[in-house]
Enzyme design. Sequence first.
Site, PDB file in Angstrom:
ATOM      1  N   ASP A 478       0.835  -1.202   0.000  1.00  0.00           N
ATOM      2  CA  ASP A 478       0.000   0.000   0.000  1.00  0.00           C
ATOM      3  C   ASP A 478       0.875   1.260   0.000  1.00  0.00           C
ATOM      4  O   ASP A 478       2.075   1.208   0.285  1.00  0.00           O
ATOM      5  CB  ASP A 478      -0.881  -0.041   1.261  1.00  0.00           C
ATOM      6  CG  ASP A 478      -2.179   0.717   1.116  1.00  0.00           C
ATOM      7  OD1 ASP A 478      -2.306   1.492   0.158  1.00  0.00           O
ATOM      8  OD2 ASP A 478      -3.067   0.552   1.985  1.00  0.00           O
ATOM      9  N   ASP A 546     -10.631   1.891  -3.334  1.00  0.00           N
ATOM     10  CA  ASP A 546     -11.176   1.624  -2.003  1.00  0.00           C
ATOM     11  C   ASP A 546     -12.696   1.624  -2.030  1.00  0.00           C
ATOM     12  O   ASP A 546     -13.333   1.212  -1.068  1.00  0.00           O
ATOM     13  CB  ASP A 546     -10.704   2.702  -1.020  1.00  0.00           C
ATOM     14  CG  ASP A 546      -9.392   2.325  -0.365  1.00  0.00           C
ATOM     15  OD1 ASP A 546      -8.949   1.172  -0.542  1.00  0.00           O
ATOM     16  OD2 ASP A 546      -8.806   3.180   0.317  1.00  0.00           O
TER      17      ASP A 546
END
Length: 738
Positions: A478, A546
């Site tokens: 990430d 997301d």
Amino acid sequence: MIHVNDEMKQFHLTNGKISYIFHVMKNGQLGHLYMGRALHKEGDYSHFQAYDNPAPYSTHVFEDDPSFSLETVRQEFPVHGKGDFREPASIIVDDQGEFISDFVFKSFEVVEGKPELDGLPAAFGDKGSVQTLKVSLLDLTANVGVDLYYSIFADLPIITRSVRVVNKGERSVKIERLMSLTFDLPDADYEMLHLSGAWGRERHIRKRKLEQGLQSIGSIRGSSSHHHNPFLVLKREETTEHQGESIGVQFIYSGNFLAQAEVDHYETTRVSMGIHPTGFQWKLEPADSFQAPESVLSFTKEGLNGLSHSLHDFQRHHLINQKWMERERPVLINNWEATYFNFNEEKLDQFIDEAKDLGVELFVLDDGWFGNRNDDTTSLGDWYVDRSKLPNGIGELAKKVKASGLQFGLWFEPEMVSPESELIKKHPEWVIGSVARSNTLGRNQRVLDLANPEVVHYLYEKISAIIEESDLDYIKWDMNRNITEPYARSVRNQGEFFHRYMLGVYDLYERLTTNYPHLLFESCAGGGGRFDLGMMYYAPQAWTSDDTDAVERLKIQYGTSLGYPLSTMGSHVSAVPNHQTLRSTPLKFRGDVAYFGTFGYELDPSQLKQEEREEIKQQIKFFTKHRSLIQQGKFYRLKSPFIDSETAWMVVNEDRKKALIGWYQPKNMPNPPGNRVLKLKGLDESLIYKVNGHEMQLRYGDELMERGLALPVEFNGANHQAQRAGDCQSIIFELRSD
Ligand code: DGJ
């Protein structure tokens, strides 16, 4: 594939699908002649250059020849300061402070295959399938050389380009701008498409008509960004999804970039793509060289979908790690939306058992397993297990996961550090930031200096220890903030920082993927903030967004497919109400959308009702049955969520005997028209397909493509069932020809 006409000083790259032609102009610089559908390889195309076009008051290169002006010729590597007033390919400043360059042709070389690029991700291909042309230019005054690399790939309308600058002189120079790709098109009759958005709504398709002046997209955030994707399309107004001209350019890079189209006062269009010049400056000492990242160029007359097919095929065969292209990707479950930071061993044990029972293949433990991380304010950089959550350690958890028959994956955010962490106390000098000013936080965190090889080494050691301790199968990498106060102590010339940072990121990826070749990487940057070809070279899949709301995902996945194949798009079913939009959609709808990607779940299985559990088991069975078709097949966009009230797409396998079609109606329609049909694509017109396994529903490919596949009765006509069906309806059709 590479044809050189020595006499005419003309280079023609063609493979029967695309032609890319340029030549050496009267003044020794390179001129662009043609880029488009393949032309005869024997032809002389020098007349494509509009030399005899003196414009009133324009500058001219030769005293005695006013017809030759850099303002009006079409160029291949335009320079700054010699009479071409459009944006140049490069700006190089010599030690006298002159911003002027003049790169003239010196030599060329044709090599079989595809050379690697120093420290950078790049396309690959074996000797039989790729040829590369290297053209060397020289600025005689500054004694600076430029090598242009062009690779052409058999069977694909694709050319890749990259540039290397070499300081051959005895004094240092500074590169202020270096585009990896530039070429001039003869007209400006194009629409420009790009994928733009923001967190939670990445890669929406935007369109505008080209006008005089600059139109550009880019990023100076330190990552390719949620906001603009390093991908630009120019299409004719009449081009549709399935026919007409379009040109696509992509960048194999994950950092700051610029992609632009400049239309001049004669309606010619200069296309450029490269590292964003803002904040960029690279110092070259004598004998030093600088390699710019690679760019990808494609042309098609088969519409936007045809362009996507070429780009997808190129990525699948020449960019993505071939082992992962062939291997079926596991169905995963990720605990992020299920638990966020709030989990312990007991909770995870239960999670794992239930996931196994559902048929999931890989368990991914997301953020919060390390340091003392109970929220997003601490512990990034402290890559050791949090014993208060996992008292038996990560190795023991991994053993349990593996004993249950699942693979094990972990989340890392290697590039970051929390102000509250042990790492920052030990190594404050490893953090990027201004010495004199206050520094900006993003998601409560700071950025590590990956331009510093010591930092890369530290991260490699920490991550590899965890990989070995837990026999990891998968890593989600990430990156949750943009870079501000870009000052790194390890870097001498700060204009080099952003690119050196990217080289550090790639170095870490290179070491991990080389030493742990069995590891599957999924890249992520707060969702889809680094969905680009640079990442894809190392991480065959990326967390698309997301935003897991299935209605929003229609747009995100549809837009992403313009440039990237399904096998790269992480798409998961999450719980409702959705955590990003608070919208509730049926489980069927969520599954039907998520099938078209690398499939998985992002929910807490212990919260499922019995019937949902059963439905999920069926979804996983269905997906795994069709997984290779989805991963390897050709993707066709049928109805756009940006235009239509419905969305539809399909994927067809190589021999065209199997297809899977997804049709989605986010909003219910009162009194829908009768006879609603969906015109399919890519089938074999002479084959008979069985629809959804029904012996009674046998349809020829030509009927399905010309007349269309009828939607079931409940979606047709003034039918009461249709009203009852409610919002978020979807159907998956399976076609098979035995
Ligand atoms: C952002 C990612 O996109 C999410 O999926 C999740 O991993 C969080 N970060 C964790 O902090």
